[in-house]
Design a protein around this motif. Structure first.
Motif, PDB file in Angstrom:
ATOM      1  N   SER A  11      -3.271  27.166   7.332  1.00 35.42           N
ATOM      2  CA  SER A  11      -4.005  28.187   8.101  1.00 35.42           C
ATOM      3  C   SER A  11      -4.000  29.523   7.365  1.00 35.42           C
ATOM      4  O   SER A  11      -5.035  30.205   7.277  1.00 35.42           O
ATOM      5  N   ALA A  12      -2.817  29.894   6.861  1.00 39.16           N
ATOM      6  CA  ALA A  12      -2.728  31.160   6.138  1.00 39.16           C
ATOM      7  C   ALA A  12      -3.600  31.120   4.887  1.00 39.16           C
ATOM      8  O   ALA A  12      -4.266  32.106   4.549  1.00 39.16           O
ATOM      9  N   SER A  13      -3.596  30.006   4.187  1.00 43.66           N
ATOM     10  CA  SER A  13      -4.412  29.874   2.967  1.00 43.66           C
ATOM     11  C   SER A  13      -5.888  29.993   3.297  1.00 43.66           C
ATOM     12  O   SER A  13      -6.644  30.648   2.578  1.00 43.66           O
ATOM     13  N   VAL A  14      -6.301  29.332   4.359  1.00 40.11           N
ATOM     14  CA  VAL A  14      -7.712  29.399   4.748  1.00 40.11           C
ATOM     15  C   VAL A  14      -8.083  30.831   5.119  1.00 40.11           C
ATOM     16  O   VAL A  14      -9.139  31.346   4.728  1.00 40.11           O
ATOM     17  N   PHE A  15      -7.195  31.475   5.869  1.00 41.27           N
ATOM     18  CA  PHE A  15      -7.426  32.860   6.265  1.00 41.27           C
ATOM     19  C   PHE A  15      -7.569  33.747   5.028  1.00 41.27           C
ATOM     20  O   PHE A  15      -8.499  34.559   4.922  1.00 41.27           O
ATOM     21  N   LEU A  16      -6.651  33.588   4.080  1.00 39.76           N
ATOM     22  CA  LEU A  16      -6.706  34.403   2.856  1.00 39.76           C
ATOM     23  C   LEU A  16      -7.957  34.090   2.042  1.00 39.76           C
ATOM     24  O   LEU A  16      -8.575  34.986   1.463  1.00 39.76           O
ATOM     25  N   SER A  17      -8.323  32.812   1.991  1.00 36.77           N
ATOM     26  CA  SER A  17      -9.484  32.424   1.201  1.00 36.77           C
ATOM     27  C   SER A  17     -10.762  33.042   1.752  1.00 36.77           C
ATOM     28  O   SER A  17     -11.576  33.609   1.009  1.00 36.77           O
TER      29      SER A  17
END
Lengths: 172, 285
Positions: A106-112
């Motif tokens: 989730s954090a990776s998707v948010f950052l991406s």
């Protein structure tokens, strides 16, 4: 012995990241694979950078951002624009991932998605709006926004790859 | 996190990054050159880009060849024995034949312009984010290529060199608003300025603007460069598709379909010298 083994692992990681960056660069700048969907063209280096930041932290993000930015400047007609932007995005994403967010998908998707939107909007403002080109509004809706979303979606394969790599490293 | 910013490594990194940025800025201020760090990375990446583009071209050609597969299969059966024997000679012959075909197309241009000096080049990568189709070629300063050299195909003008590295160079196409070239209608001699727009670039077209209201440009007319400065006279730019009035003044502009197929560029020619070559202002208005 443990220290030597850890150092070998670090070098292996660097080589893997380097090869993946080269592959992403080739896919993005040549017609090796048809990645374009309509007006949307992905910038594969960006989700790759975010994925590296999520797994390896702000240092890797800073260095990789610098290298990828220089590579992008080499292709595009820009004076260090990409160098500075990729460097800052690498640093910020790495820092957010290390100190603020959890290390998960989730954090990776948010950052991406965040990095992708910031990158494309700044690029649109710098290269098109400030130069006074006509039709920038339509261009934003037809090209910039779809490209930003399409680019952000590439976090999934990169995240999956680095998660597999990370598990393998822990298993070894 | 504070310790990260206070660490010695971070401070060293800042110094290194600052040096790199200063180098890049200085290179741009000098003009027409690619920064040393981009040059280095580009020199490493360029062979890979060339290989990737060659692989992609191979698969595109393969698809085209499948259309004549029936005839080729019959011919192939009878030639199979001879091919086995002549394989190594055939490879060298095919390479020479392709080069000959490539240069033959430019012979007519050369015969009309004895002063032109050419450097053949291959497209190795594109800036996928650039709507104006800029790209890199595999020739640089060590091949005699310089900034503002025109780039053409046998069909017509493609653009000009904007930045030069040691082994590769960037090309800005005629679709870009950054390019302003003098052009005129070959039939009517009406003169204007060729420069692109964002909207037309999507359709792979450019425009000839600043045409007088009394001009007699028609659809289908050929537009060529008027010479003086960056481009020599007489290079074919494209054909007129539409003629419209400008939104903010009374002059006319013509939409031009480029003669060169900018979607399917592979091999191009850089004009490294022509008599009267100068460095005119190519910034868009």
């Amino acid at each position: 012995m443990q220290k030597g083994k850890r150092r070998n692992n670090d070098y292996t990681q660097i080589i893997v990241i380097g090869l993946l960056a080269l592959l992403a660069f080739l896919l993005q700048t040549t017609s090796l694979l048809p990645l374009r969907i309509g007006n949307a063209n992905p910038v594969l280096l960006l989700p790759l950078l975010v994925a590296v930041c999520c797994f390896y932290g702000e240092w890797y993000g800073l260095i990789l951002g610098l290298i990828l930015g220089i590579a992008e400047d080499g292709v595009a007609n820009s004076i260090c624009f990409h160098t500075i932007l990729f460097l800052l995005l690498g640093l910020i994403c790495g820092a957010l991932s290390s100190y603020v967010l959890n290390k998960n998908l989730s954090a990776s998707v948010f950052l991406s998605f965040g990095a992708s939107l910031v990158y494309f909007v700044i690029k649109w403002l710098w290269f098109f709006v400030l130069k006074g080109y006509a039709g920038v509004g339509v261009y934003f809706l037809n090209t910039i926004l779809p490209s930003a979303l399409y680019t952000a979606l590439w976090i999934f394969p990169f995240y999956a790859f680095f998660r597999w790599l990370s598990r393998r490293r822990r298993g070894a | 996190m504070r310790f990260f910013f206070r660490s010695k490594q971070f401070k060293v990194s800042v110094i290194v990054i600052s040096v790199i940025l200063v180098l890049a800025l200085a290179t741009r201020l000098i003009g027409g050159m690619i920064s040393p760090q981009a040059n280095l990375l580009g020199a490493i990446a360029a062979p890979f880009q060339r290989a990737a583009t060659s692989i992609s071209n191979f698969f595109k050609d393969f698809g085209t060849k499948l259309q004549g597969a029936d005839e080729l299969m019959l011919e192939n059966a009878s030639l199979q024995e001879e091919v086995n024997r002549l394989t190594s000679d055939l490879l060298g012959y095919q390479e020479a034949l392709e080069q000959n075909e490539f240069f033959k197309e430019y012979l007519e241009i050369k015969e009309s312009n004895q002063d032109f000096q050419f450097e053949p080049a291959m497209l190795i990568s594109r800036d996928s984010e650039d709507p104006f189709g800029s790209f890199l070629i595999n020739k640089g300063s060590r091949n005699g290529v310089a900034a503002y050299d025109p780039v053409i195909t046998s069909e017509g003008l493609v653009g000009y060199i904007t930045e030069v590295g040691l082994t590769y160079s960037k090309v800005t196409t005629i679709l870009s608003p950054e390019l302003s070239a003098g052009g005129f209608d070959r039939r009517t001699q009406d003169a204007g300025v060729v420069s692109g727009t964002l909207e037309l670039a999507k359709e792979k077209k450019t425009r000839l603007y600043n045409l007088a209201r009394t001009c007699s440009v028609s659809v289908g007319d050929y537009v060529v460069t008027s010479g003086g400065g960056v481009f020599p006279e007489g290079l074919l730019i494209g054909t007129v598709e539409t003629i419209e009035q400008e939104a903010y003044n009374s002059s006319l502009f013509a939409t031009i379909a480029p003669a060169a197929d900018l979607n399917d560029l592979r091999d191009v020619m850089v004009i490294t010298y022509f008599s009267g070559q100068g460095t005119a202002d190519t910034s868009g208005e």
